[in-house]
Design a protein around this motif. Structure first.
Motif, PDB file in Angstrom:
ATOM      1  N   THR A  58       0.853  -1.182   0.000  1.00  0.00           N
ATOM      2  CA  THR A  58       0.000   0.000   0.000  1.00  0.00           C
ATOM      3  C   THR A  58       0.890   1.233   0.000  1.00  0.00           C
ATOM      4  N   SER A  59       0.428   2.285  -0.663  1.00  0.00           N
ATOM      5  CA  SER A  59       1.175   3.549  -0.698  1.00  0.00           C
ATOM      6  C   SER A  59       0.185   4.703  -0.719  1.00  0.00           C
ATOM      7  N   GLN A  60       0.572   5.836  -0.171  1.00  0.00           N
ATOM      8  CA  GLN A  60      -0.262   7.039  -0.218  1.00  0.00           C
ATOM      9  C   GLN A  60      -0.155   7.725  -1.588  1.00  0.00           C
ATOM     10  N   ALA A  61       0.931   7.449  -2.297  1.00  0.00           N
ATOM     11  CA  ALA A  61       1.172   8.069  -3.610  1.00  0.00           C
ATOM     12  C   ALA A  61       1.233   6.968  -4.665  1.00  0.00           C
ATOM     13  N   PRO A  62       0.988   7.314  -5.923  1.00  0.00           N
ATOM     14  CA  PRO A  62       1.074   6.298  -6.980  1.00  0.00           C
ATOM     15  C   PRO A  62       2.506   5.820  -7.185  1.00  0.00           C
ATOM     16  N   LEU A  63       2.637   4.556  -7.520  1.00  0.00           N
ATOM     17  CA  LEU A  63       3.930   3.965  -7.875  1.00  0.00           C
ATOM     18  C   LEU A  63       3.767   3.302  -9.229  1.00  0.00           C
ATOM     19  N   ARG A  64       4.668   3.599 -10.131  1.00  0.00           N
ATOM     20  CA  ARG A  64       4.583   3.086 -11.504  1.00  0.00           C
ATOM     21  C   ARG A  64       5.615   1.989 -11.713  1.00  0.00           C
ATOM     22  N   ASP A  65       5.219   0.930 -12.409  1.00  0.00           N
ATOM     23  CA  ASP A  65       6.111  -0.187 -12.734  1.00  0.00           C
ATOM     24  C   ASP A  65       6.804  -0.736 -11.489  1.00  0.00           C
ATOM     25  N   LEU A  66       6.027  -0.969 -10.461  1.00  0.00           N
ATOM     26  CA  LEU A  66       6.553  -1.507  -9.213  1.00  0.00           C
ATOM     27  C   LEU A  66       7.038  -2.931  -9.434  1.00  0.00           C
ATOM     28  N   GLN A  67       8.310  -3.149  -9.139  1.00  0.00           N
ATOM     29  CA  GLN A  67       8.945  -4.453  -9.363  1.00  0.00           C
ATOM     30  C   GLN A  67       9.374  -5.038  -8.020  1.00  0.00           C
ATOM     31  N   LEU A  68       9.011  -6.291  -7.798  1.00  0.00           N
ATOM     32  CA  LEU A  68       9.451  -7.034  -6.619  1.00  0.00           C
ATOM     33  C   LEU A  68      10.504  -8.046  -7.049  1.00  0.00           C
ATOM     34  N   THR A  69      11.564  -8.140  -6.279  1.00  0.00           N
ATOM     35  CA  THR A  69      12.587  -9.155  -6.517  1.00  0.00           C
ATOM     36  C   THR A  69      12.737  -9.962  -5.242  1.00  0.00           C
ATOM     37  N   PRO A  70      12.259 -11.210  -5.244  1.00  0.00           N
ATOM     38  CA  PRO A  70      12.364 -12.032  -4.041  1.00  0.00           C
ATOM     39  C   PRO A  70      13.815 -12.422  -3.758  1.00  0.00           C
ATOM     40  N   PRO A  71      14.100 -12.801  -2.515  1.00  0.00           N
ATOM     41  CA  PRO A  71      15.473 -13.119  -2.138  1.00  0.00           C
ATOM     42  C   PRO A  71      16.007 -14.431  -2.710  1.00  0.00           C
ATOM     43  N   GLN A  72      15.132 -15.256  -3.262  1.00  0.00           N
ATOM     44  CA  GLN A  72      15.573 -16.495  -3.915  1.00  0.00           C
ATOM     45  C   GLN A  72      14.579 -16.863  -5.001  1.00  0.00           C
ATOM     46  N   ALA A  73      14.897 -17.886  -5.801  1.00  0.00           N
ATOM     47  CA  ALA A  73      14.073 -18.255  -6.958  1.00  0.00           C
ATOM     48  C   ALA A  73      12.608 -18.458  -6.564  1.00  0.00           C
ATOM     49  N   ALA A  74      11.712 -17.788  -7.312  1.00  0.00           N
ATOM     50  CA  ALA A  74      10.289 -17.847  -6.999  1.00  0.00           C
ATOM     51  C   ALA A  74       9.471 -17.419  -8.209  1.00  0.00           C
ATOM     52  N   ASP A  75       8.179 -17.739  -8.158  1.00  0.00           N
ATOM     53  CA  ASP A  75       7.215 -17.264  -9.142  1.00  0.00           C
ATOM     54  C   ASP A  75       6.354 -16.210  -8.460  1.00  0.00           C
ATOM     55  N   ILE A  76       6.120 -15.094  -9.162  1.00  0.00           N
ATOM     56  CA  ILE A  76       5.388 -13.964  -8.587  1.00  0.00           C
ATOM     57  C   ILE A  76       4.064 -13.812  -9.332  1.00  0.00           C
ATOM     58  N   SER A  77       2.964 -13.675  -8.593  1.00  0.00           N
ATOM     59  CA  SER A  77       1.640 -13.596  -9.218  1.00  0.00           C
ATOM     60  C   SER A  77       1.460 -12.328 -10.044  1.00  0.00           C
ATOM     61  N   ASP A  78       2.150 -11.243  -9.697  1.00  0.00           N
ATOM     62  CA  ASP A  78       2.042 -10.001 -10.451  1.00  0.00           C
ATOM     63  C   ASP A  78       3.324  -9.207 -10.213  1.00  0.00           C
ATOM     64  N   ASN A  79       3.800  -8.529 -11.229  1.00  0.00           N
ATOM     65  CA  ASN A  79       5.010  -7.735 -11.101  1.00  0.00           C
ATOM     66  C   ASN A  79       4.939  -6.603 -12.119  1.00  0.00           C
ATOM     67  N   PHE A  80       5.712  -5.566 -11.939  1.00  0.00           N
ATOM     68  CA  PHE A  80       5.720  -4.381 -12.795  1.00  0.00           C
ATOM     69  C   PHE A  80       4.313  -3.771 -12.849  1.00  0.00           C
ATOM     70  N   LEU A  81       3.707  -3.586 -11.699  1.00  0.00           N
ATOM     71  CA  LEU A  81       2.353  -3.068 -11.628  1.00  0.00           C
ATOM     72  C   LEU A  81       2.341  -1.604 -11.234  1.00  0.00           C
ATOM     73  N   THR A  82       1.226  -0.946 -11.475  1.00  0.00           N
ATOM     74  CA  THR A  82       1.014   0.412 -11.014  1.00  0.00           C
ATOM     75  C   THR A  82       0.225   0.311  -9.721  1.00  0.00           C
TER      76      THR A  82
END
Length: 165
Positions: free
Chosen positions: A105-129
């Motif tokens: 959650t954020s008070q301001a918009p974030l564009r192309d938000l990317q998560l990088t997990p600490p080890q190999a994983a599959d992410i349900s959504d990435n590069f989101l606004t």
């Protein structure tokens, strides 16, 4: 699709600081194997006073379930006046699925938000606004045993790229 699509089209003009400048909701119905007719939005939703400080968020919902959503920015990311954004990050372990359930959650918009997990994983959504004050839930499914929840999760967005510290 072979089924009709019905729902509510929600359009909001949002300022860079997260303030909703204008909004409207329009009933929507699209017949099977067709496309919706163009919708003329009011000027307050189609033409911002300052295109470097506002964007349009659109969302189609049916029975409170989001069918589709998108954000339209009127200028390139490097010209947008990105605010500094603090991210509230909640991580819950999901031991049954070797996963973390992450809420952002954020008070301001974030564009192309990317998560990088600490080890190999599959992410349900990435590069989101990430829209202001609208939590996003993401599941990170690890290919092995998940690390402890206190392990850092790398987060990066266009806000940081366009406003380097």
């Amino acid at each position: 699709t072979a089924s009709p699509v019905t729902g509510i089209l929600s359009c909001r003009m949002i300022a860079a600081n997260g303030e909703v400048l204008d909004a409207t909701e329009i009933p929507l119905r699209v017949s099977p194997f067709s496309k919706a007719a163009p919708i003329n939005l009011p000027k307050s939703l189609s033409t911002p006073d300052d295109p470097t400080r506002a964007f349009v968020s659109v969302c189609i919902k049916n029975n409170d379930k989001t069918i589709a959503k998108n954000a339209y920015f009127f200028c390139p990311d490097k010209q947008f006046q990105w605010p500094i954004a603090d991210i509230d990050l909640q991580i819950s372990p999901n031991d049954e699925q070797n996963a973390w359930d992450v809420t952002l959650t954020s008070q301001a918009p974030l564009r192309d938000l990317q998560l990088t997990p600490p080890q190999a994983a599959d992410i349900s959504d990435n590069f989101l606004t990430l829209l202001p004050n609208e939590p996003e839930e993401i599941r990170i499914v690890y290919r092995g045993s998940p690390p402890p929840v206190r392990t850092p999760l790398e987060i990066f967005s266009a806000n940081q790229a366009c406003n380097p510290d």
